[in-house]
Motif scaffolding. Structure first.
Motif, PDB file in Angstrom:
ATOM      1  N   PHE A  38      25.997  -8.895 -27.466  1.00 56.54           N
ATOM      2  CA  PHE A  38      24.851  -9.706 -27.844  1.00 56.54           C
ATOM      3  C   PHE A  38      25.299 -10.811 -28.782  1.00 56.54           C
ATOM      4  O   PHE A  38      26.123 -10.597 -29.660  1.00 56.54           O
ATOM      5  N   TYR A  39      24.760 -11.982 -28.564  1.00 51.77           N
ATOM      6  CA  TYR A  39      25.054 -13.130 -29.420  1.00 51.77           C
ATOM      7  C   TYR A  39      23.765 -13.534 -30.117  1.00 51.77           C
ATOM      8  O   TYR A  39      22.750 -13.793 -29.471  1.00 51.77           O
ATOM      9  N   TRP A  40      23.825 -13.555 -31.420  1.00 50.34           N
ATOM     10  CA  TRP A  40      22.653 -13.884 -32.207  1.00 50.34           C
ATOM     11  C   TRP A  40      22.930 -15.117 -33.040  1.00 50.34           C
ATOM     12  O   TRP A  40      24.064 -15.449 -33.327  1.00 50.34           O
ATOM     13  N   GLY A  41      21.880 -15.753 -33.450  1.00 53.47           N
ATOM     14  CA  GLY A  41      22.004 -16.820 -34.415  1.00 53.47           C
ATOM     15  C   GLY A  41      22.060 -18.215 -33.837  1.00 53.47           C
ATOM     16  O   GLY A  41      22.865 -19.021 -34.265  1.00 53.47           O
ATOM     17  N   TYR A  42      21.229 -18.504 -32.863  1.00 48.63           N
ATOM     18  CA  TYR A  42      21.135 -19.848 -32.313  1.00 48.63           C
ATOM     19  C   TYR A  42      19.714 -20.371 -32.468  1.00 48.63           C
ATOM     20  O   TYR A  42      18.750 -19.605 -32.455  1.00 48.63           O
ATOM     21  N   LYS A  43      19.595 -21.687 -32.637  1.00 48.40           N
ATOM     22  CA  LYS A  43      18.286 -22.333 -32.715  1.00 48.40           C
ATOM     23  C   LYS A  43      18.234 -23.416 -31.652  1.00 48.40           C
ATOM     24  O   LYS A  43      19.216 -24.116 -31.425  1.00 48.40           O
ATOM     25  N   ASN A  44      17.101 -23.544 -31.044  1.00 46.53           N
ATOM     26  CA  ASN A  44      16.894 -24.599 -30.063  1.00 46.53           C
ATOM     27  C   ASN A  44      15.900 -25.595 -30.648  1.00 46.53           C
ATOM     28  O   ASN A  44      14.760 -25.241 -30.933  1.00 46.53           O
ATOM     29  N   HIS A  45      16.336 -26.832 -30.835  1.00 40.42           N
ATOM     30  CA  HIS A  45      15.497 -27.908 -31.358  1.00 40.42           C
ATOM     31  C   HIS A  45      15.029 -28.723 -30.155  1.00 40.42           C
ATOM     32  O   HIS A  45      15.842 -29.149 -29.340  1.00 40.42           O
ATOM     33  N   VAL A  46      13.732 -28.946 -30.044  1.00 42.23           N
ATOM     34  CA  VAL A  46      13.179 -29.626 -28.877  1.00 42.23           C
ATOM     35  C   VAL A  46      12.253 -30.744 -29.328  1.00 42.23           C
ATOM     36  O   VAL A  46      11.418 -30.556 -30.211  1.00 42.23           O
ATOM     37  N   ILE A  47      12.399 -31.915 -28.712  1.00 39.08           N
ATOM     38  CA  ILE A  47      11.453 -33.011 -28.896  1.00 39.08           C
ATOM     39  C   ILE A  47      10.542 -32.994 -27.682  1.00 39.08           C
ATOM     40  O   ILE A  47      11.003 -33.079 -26.541  1.00 39.08           O
ATOM     41  N   CYS A  48       9.237 -32.860 -27.932  1.00 37.17           N
ATOM     42  CA  CYS A  48       8.255 -32.814 -26.851  1.00 37.17           C
ATOM     43  C   CYS A  48       7.257 -33.954 -27.000  1.00 37.17           C
ATOM     44  O   CYS A  48       6.951 -34.370 -28.118  1.00 37.17           O
ATOM     45  N   ASP A  49       6.751 -34.410 -25.871  1.00 43.47           N
ATOM     46  CA  ASP A  49       5.647 -35.348 -25.868  1.00 43.47           C
ATOM     47  C   ASP A  49       4.392 -34.561 -26.230  1.00 43.47           C
ATOM     48  O   ASP A  49       4.077 -33.562 -25.569  1.00 43.47           O
ATOM     49  N   SER A  55       1.494 -34.690 -23.182  1.00 41.85           N
ATOM     50  CA  SER A  55       1.742 -33.938 -21.944  1.00 41.85           C
ATOM     51  C   SER A  55       2.372 -32.567 -22.194  1.00 41.85           C
ATOM     52  O   SER A  55       2.285 -31.685 -21.356  1.00 41.85           O
ATOM     53  N   GLY A  56       3.037 -32.400 -23.346  1.00 40.54           N
ATOM     54  CA  GLY A  56       3.731 -31.156 -23.644  1.00 40.54           C
ATOM     55  C   GLY A  56       5.090 -31.043 -22.990  1.00 40.54           C
ATOM     56  O   GLY A  56       5.746 -30.020 -23.090  1.00 40.54           O
ATOM     57  N   LEU A  57       5.511 -32.113 -22.308  1.00 40.56           N
ATOM     58  CA  LEU A  57       6.804 -32.091 -21.624  1.00 40.56           C
ATOM     59  C   LEU A  57       7.945 -32.338 -22.602  1.00 40.56           C
ATOM     60  O   LEU A  57       7.831 -33.180 -23.498  1.00 40.56           O
ATOM     61  N   PRO A  58       9.049 -31.623 -22.443  1.00 42.38           N
ATOM     62  CA  PRO A  58      10.201 -31.848 -23.326  1.00 42.38           C
ATOM     63  C   PRO A  58      10.877 -33.182 -23.015  1.00 42.38           C
ATOM     64  O   PRO A  58      10.997 -33.570 -21.861  1.00 42.38           O
ATOM     65  N   ILE A  59      11.296 -33.877 -24.068  1.00 44.19           N
ATOM     66  CA  ILE A  59      12.011 -35.144 -23.930  1.00 44.19           C
ATOM     67  C   ILE A  59      13.501 -34.925 -24.118  1.00 44.19           C
ATOM     68  O   ILE A  59      14.321 -35.472 -23.401  1.00 44.19           O
ATOM     69  N   ASP A  60      13.859 -34.112 -25.100  1.00 44.96           N
ATOM     70  CA  ASP A  60      15.261 -33.847 -25.397  1.00 44.96           C
ATOM     71  C   ASP A  60      15.360 -32.489 -26.080  1.00 44.96           C
ATOM     72  O   ASP A  60      14.387 -32.013 -26.677  1.00 44.96           O
TER      73      ASP A  60
END
Length: 80
Positions: free
Chosen positions: A4-15, A18-23
């Motif tokens: 198991f690999y722990w300790g990651y974060k996902n940063h997301v820019i969303c509109d 619309s709720g759609l991810p941009i990056d």
């Protein structure tokens, strides 16, 4: 056997409309959001204009430098 690999974060820019991810950007958990926001926004702004945007983020991104970057570089408003 499993690993198991722990300790990651996902940063997301969303509109926000619309709720759609941009990056998106994935970092290790030892990197705080405060230090990554300006680089992430700059990178995204280089190929998709964020000028004049309203940036809504949680308290993990709250710092004077992030507010100033959004205000001065993106000519936007920060709601952190």
């Amino acid at each position: 056997k499993y690993e198991f690999y722990w300790g990651y974060k996902n940063h997301v820019i969303c509109d926000a409309i619309s709720g759609l991810p941009i990056d998106e950007y994935t970092s290790t958990a030892d990197i705080n959001g405060i230090s990554t926001l300006t680089k992430f926004l700059s990178s995204t702004n280089s190929w998709s204009s964020l000028n004049g945007s309203y940036v809504i983020a949680d308290k993990g991104y709250d710092s004077k430098s992030n507010h100033n970057f959004i205000k001065n570089n993106l000519k936007g408003l920060a709601f952190i």
